[in-house]
Scaffold this motif. Structure first.
Motif, PDB file in Angstrom:
ATOM      1  N   GLU A 262     -22.236  -2.541 -25.643  1.00 11.78           N
ATOM      2  CA  GLU A 262     -23.596  -2.144 -26.002  1.00 11.78           C
ATOM      3  C   GLU A 262     -23.611  -0.748 -26.634  1.00 11.78           C
ATOM      4  N   LYS A 263     -22.692   0.089 -26.205  1.00 17.70           N
ATOM      5  CA  LYS A 263     -22.638   1.451 -26.728  1.00 17.70           C
ATOM      6  C   LYS A 263     -21.678   1.557 -27.914  1.00 17.70           C
ATOM      7  N   ASN A 264     -20.726   0.668 -27.981  1.00 20.08           N
ATOM      8  CA  ASN A 264     -19.703   0.743 -29.023  1.00 20.08           C
ATOM      9  C   ASN A 264     -19.855  -0.439 -29.972  1.00 20.08           C
ATOM     10  N   LYS A 265     -20.783  -0.331 -30.907  1.00 22.30           N
ATOM     11  CA  LYS A 265     -21.059  -1.415 -31.834  1.00 22.30           C
ATOM     12  C   LYS A 265     -19.879  -1.689 -32.764  1.00 22.30           C
ATOM     13  N   SER A 266     -18.916  -0.789 -32.774  1.00 20.22           N
ATOM     14  CA  SER A 266     -17.770  -0.973 -33.655  1.00 20.22           C
ATOM     15  C   SER A 266     -16.775  -1.987 -33.104  1.00 20.22           C
TER      16      SER A 266
ATOM     17  N   ILE B 100      -5.944   3.488 -22.768  1.00 18.60           N
ATOM     18  CA  ILE B 100      -6.737   2.640 -23.652  1.00 18.60           C
ATOM     19  C   ILE B 100      -7.905   3.450 -24.209  1.00 18.60           C
ATOM     20  N   LYS B 101      -8.581   4.159 -23.324  1.00 16.76           N
ATOM     21  CA  LYS B 101      -9.721   4.979 -23.727  1.00 16.76           C
ATOM     22  C   LYS B 101      -9.298   6.030 -24.747  1.00 16.76           C
ATOM     23  N   TYR B 102      -8.144   6.641 -24.535  1.00 16.72           N
ATOM     24  CA  TYR B 102      -7.647   7.659 -25.452  1.00 16.72           C
ATOM     25  C   TYR B 102      -7.393   7.070 -26.841  1.00 16.72           C
ATOM     26  N   TYR B 103      -6.704   5.935 -26.891  1.00 18.47           N
ATOM     27  CA  TYR B 103      -6.370   5.341 -28.188  1.00 18.47           C
ATOM     28  C   TYR B 103      -7.619   4.897 -28.943  1.00 18.47           C
ATOM     29  N   TYR B 104      -8.677   4.557 -28.202  1.00 16.18           N
ATOM     30  CA  TYR B 104      -9.918   4.177 -28.870  1.00 16.18           C
ATOM     31  C   TYR B 104     -10.695   5.406 -29.343  1.00 16.18           C
ATOM     32  N   THR B 105     -10.909   6.366 -28.453  1.00 15.78           N
ATOM     33  CA  THR B 105     -11.769   7.502 -28.782  1.00 15.78           C
ATOM     34  C   THR B 105     -11.071   8.559 -29.632  1.00 15.78           C
TER      35      THR B 105
ATOM     36  N   ASN C 108     -14.233  -0.142 -37.046  1.00 17.20           N
ATOM     37  CA  ASN C 108     -14.279   1.181 -37.671  1.00 17.20           C
ATOM     38  C   ASN C 108     -12.908   1.594 -38.181  1.00 17.20           C
ATOM     39  N   ASN C 109     -11.887   0.863 -37.748  1.00 20.44           N
ATOM     40  CA  ASN C 109     -10.532   1.057 -38.260  1.00 20.44           C
ATOM     41  C   ASN C 109     -10.337   0.062 -39.408  1.00 20.44           C
ATOM     42  N   PRO C 110      -9.860   0.504 -40.577  1.00 19.39           N
ATOM     43  CA  PRO C 110      -9.696  -0.409 -41.724  1.00 19.39           C
ATOM     44  C   PRO C 110      -8.881  -1.654 -41.392  1.00 19.39           C
ATOM     45  N   LYS C 111      -7.937  -1.526 -40.479  1.00 23.95           N
ATOM     46  CA  LYS C 111      -7.124  -2.680 -40.102  1.00 23.95           C
ATOM     47  C   LYS C 111      -7.844  -3.612 -39.135  1.00 23.95           C
ATOM     48  N   GLY C 112      -8.820  -3.067 -38.402  1.00 18.37           N
ATOM     49  CA  GLY C 112      -9.465  -3.843 -37.356  1.00 18.37           C
ATOM     50  C   GLY C 112     -10.125  -5.111 -37.844  1.00 18.37           C
ATOM     51  N   LYS C 113     -10.935  -5.014 -38.913  1.00 23.74           N
ATOM     52  CA  LYS C 113     -11.638  -6.173 -39.440  1.00 23.74           C
ATOM     53  C   LYS C 113     -10.662  -7.222 -39.963  1.00 23.74           C
ATOM     54  N   LYS C 114      -9.630  -6.768 -40.667  1.00 24.20           N
ATOM     55  CA  LYS C 114      -8.631  -7.702 -41.202  1.00 24.20           C
ATOM     56  C   LYS C 114      -7.885  -8.398 -40.075  1.00 24.20           C
ATOM     57  N   MET C 115      -7.572  -7.654 -39.014  1.00 24.84           N
ATOM     58  CA  MET C 115      -6.873  -8.244 -37.880  1.00 24.84           C
ATOM     59  C   MET C 115      -7.761  -9.262 -37.163  1.00 24.84           C
ATOM     60  N   GLU C 116      -9.057  -8.948 -37.057  1.00 25.56           N
ATOM     61  CA  GLU C 116      -9.985  -9.887 -36.431  1.00 25.56           C
ATOM     62  C   GLU C 116     -10.031 -11.198 -37.217  1.00 25.56           C
TER      63      GLU C 116
ATOM     64  N   GLU D  73      -7.699   8.100 -31.243  1.00 23.70           N
ATOM     65  CA  GLU D  73      -6.825   7.592 -32.305  1.00 23.70           C
ATOM     66  C   GLU D  73      -7.504   6.532 -33.176  1.00 23.70           C
ATOM     67  N   ASN D  74      -8.694   6.062 -32.749  1.00 25.14           N
ATOM     68  CA  ASN D  74      -9.417   5.031 -33.495  1.00 25.14           C
ATOM     69  C   ASN D  74      -8.525   3.816 -33.745  1.00 25.14           C
ATOM     70  N   ALA D  75      -7.782   3.399 -32.716  1.00 29.33           N
ATOM     71  CA  ALA D  75      -6.850   2.281 -32.838  1.00 29.33           C
ATOM     72  C   ALA D  75      -7.591   0.993 -33.188  1.00 29.33           C
ATOM     73  N   ALA D  76      -6.854   0.038 -33.764  1.00 26.28           N
ATOM     74  CA  ALA D  76      -7.475  -1.170 -34.318  1.00 26.28           C
ATOM     75  C   ALA D  76      -7.763  -2.249 -33.288  1.00 26.28           C
ATOM     76  N   GLY D  77      -6.925  -2.341 -32.242  1.00 28.66           N
ATOM     77  CA  GLY D  77      -7.104  -3.450 -31.315  1.00 28.66           C
ATOM     78  C   GLY D  77      -6.740  -3.117 -29.882  1.00 28.66           C
ATOM     79  N   PHE D  78      -7.384  -3.828 -28.950  1.00 32.39           N
ATOM     80  CA  PHE D  78      -7.156  -3.617 -27.520  1.00 32.39           C
ATOM     81  C   PHE D  78      -7.211  -4.964 -26.803  1.00 32.39           C
ATOM     82  N   MET D  79      -6.531  -5.045 -25.663  1.00 29.01           N
ATOM     83  CA  MET D  79      -6.533  -6.301 -24.925  1.00 29.01           C
ATOM     84  C   MET D  79      -6.492  -6.013 -23.428  1.00 29.01           C
ATOM     85  N   GLY D  80      -7.287  -6.759 -22.662  1.00 28.90           N
ATOM     86  CA  GLY D  80      -7.223  -6.602 -21.226  1.00 28.90           C
ATOM     87  C   GLY D  80      -8.531  -6.873 -20.511  1.00 28.90           C
ATOM     88  N   ARG D  81      -8.547  -6.501 -19.245  1.00 30.62           N
ATOM     89  CA  ARG D  81      -9.688  -6.707 -18.339  1.00 30.62           C
ATOM     90  C   ARG D  81     -10.162  -5.333 -17.865  1.00 30.62           C
ATOM     91  N   HIS D  82     -11.465  -5.148 -17.780  1.00 33.34           N
ATOM     92  CA  HIS D  82     -12.050  -3.885 -17.326  1.00 33.34           C
ATOM     93  C   HIS D  82     -11.481  -2.687 -18.095  1.00 33.34           C
TER      94      HIS D  82
END
Length: 278
Positions: A108-112, A86-91, A229-237, A93-102
């Motif tokens: 606070e650090k990732n305003k995106s 998960i961390k890899y795909y975010y940092t 920060n991913n162009p698809k992220g906002k649209k998916m939200e 690959e700048n992936a658009a979406g994630f799901m899960g616990r912990h």
């Protein structure tokens, strides 16, 4: 460049080890490859809420897919076994979406990141009775467990445990039960539903040796995150929020939950999700 290639190779090797085939022809498509041009959500395995071993990818996979279907948006859910992925795909690959616990994605650090809680999990502390025949005396404060070793999820904030004098070892969910039996950790905190699933599916012969400490350990959100920060992220939200409101209004959200939980639990989750709607 060499470092990036090595990281990508590492992820592909991990995925090859854990996934042999693409699963689920219906419901959320559980995939093993990155769909560059698709709306993709990477989800961290947590049965029975998120899992390739459960129909529709688990209750949350079914809810997320239903919300996107209501918004007429096609989405892929890729379930991965490791928080590091998960961390890899975010940092990386700048992936658009994630799901899960912990997931270890600190807002606070990732305003995106935009967080949408999906399910409020009631967690309990569990231990292995043969190694603690008198039980663990938890008096509602972590300080009462001082000196013991806590098994934490890789992306979990363990500051409170360390401050209470509790040792911490991080691991995958399945490994928790093996480590409890081996005595390398003393107790864990997990949703009751997840513990029941793991014991029934993986430790049926010794499930009665695991015991729950009285009282709640915590309530933890299993959430959906969108990377704006991913162009698809906002649209998916936007699409997900629209679809979520739709399935709440037409009753489909409740109908999905009722397949997995009792009415009291469904009512609790409905109240929780209504507070989370943007």
């Amino acid at each position: 460049m060499k470092s990036i290639i090595q990281k990508k190779l590492y992820i592909l090797i991990l995925m090859a080890l854990f996934f042999n085939t693409a699963l689920m022809a219906t419901g959320p498509r559980i995939t093993t490859m990155i769909h560059v041009d698709k709306n993709e959500i990477f989800a961290l395995d947590l049965p029975p809420y998120i899992s390739t071993e459960i129909s529709q990818g688990g209750v949350l996979g079914e809810i997320v897919k239903a919300a996107f279907d209501a918004a007429k948006v096609d989405v892929y859910i890729t379930i991965v076994p490791l928080q590091n992925m998960i961390k890899y795909y975010y940092t990386q690959e700048n992936a658009a979406g994630f799901m899960g616990r912990h997931l270890g994605l600190v807002l606070e650090k990732n305003k995106s990141l935009v967080k949408i809680p999906l399910f409020l999990a009631n967690e309990k502390y569990f231990y292995y009775k043969p190694l603690h025949p008198k039980g663990l005396d938890f008096q509602g404060k972590l300080s009462s467990l001082k000196g013991l070793t806590y098994g934490a999820a890789k992306g979990e904030d363990v500051t409170a445990y360390k401050n209470a004098g509790i040792k911490v070892k991080k691991s995958r969910a399945l490994s928790f039960f093996k480590k409890l039996k081996a005595g390398t950790i003393d107790f864990i905190s997990m949703p009751e539903g997840s513990v029941e699933w793991f014991l029934e599916k993986r430790f049926a012969n010794s499930k009665d040796d695991f015991a729950m400490i009285k009282g709640e350990s915590n309530k933890v959100d299993i959430s959906l995150y969108f990377n704006i920060n991913n162009p698809k992220g906002k649209k998916m939200e936007q699409a997900f929020n629209k679809g979520l409101k739709n399935i709440l209004e037409n009753g489909k959200y409740a109908t999905i939950l009722e397949k997995y939980f009792k009415k009291d639990e469904v009512s609790l989750q409905l109240k929780h999700i209504h507070k989370s709607i943007r």
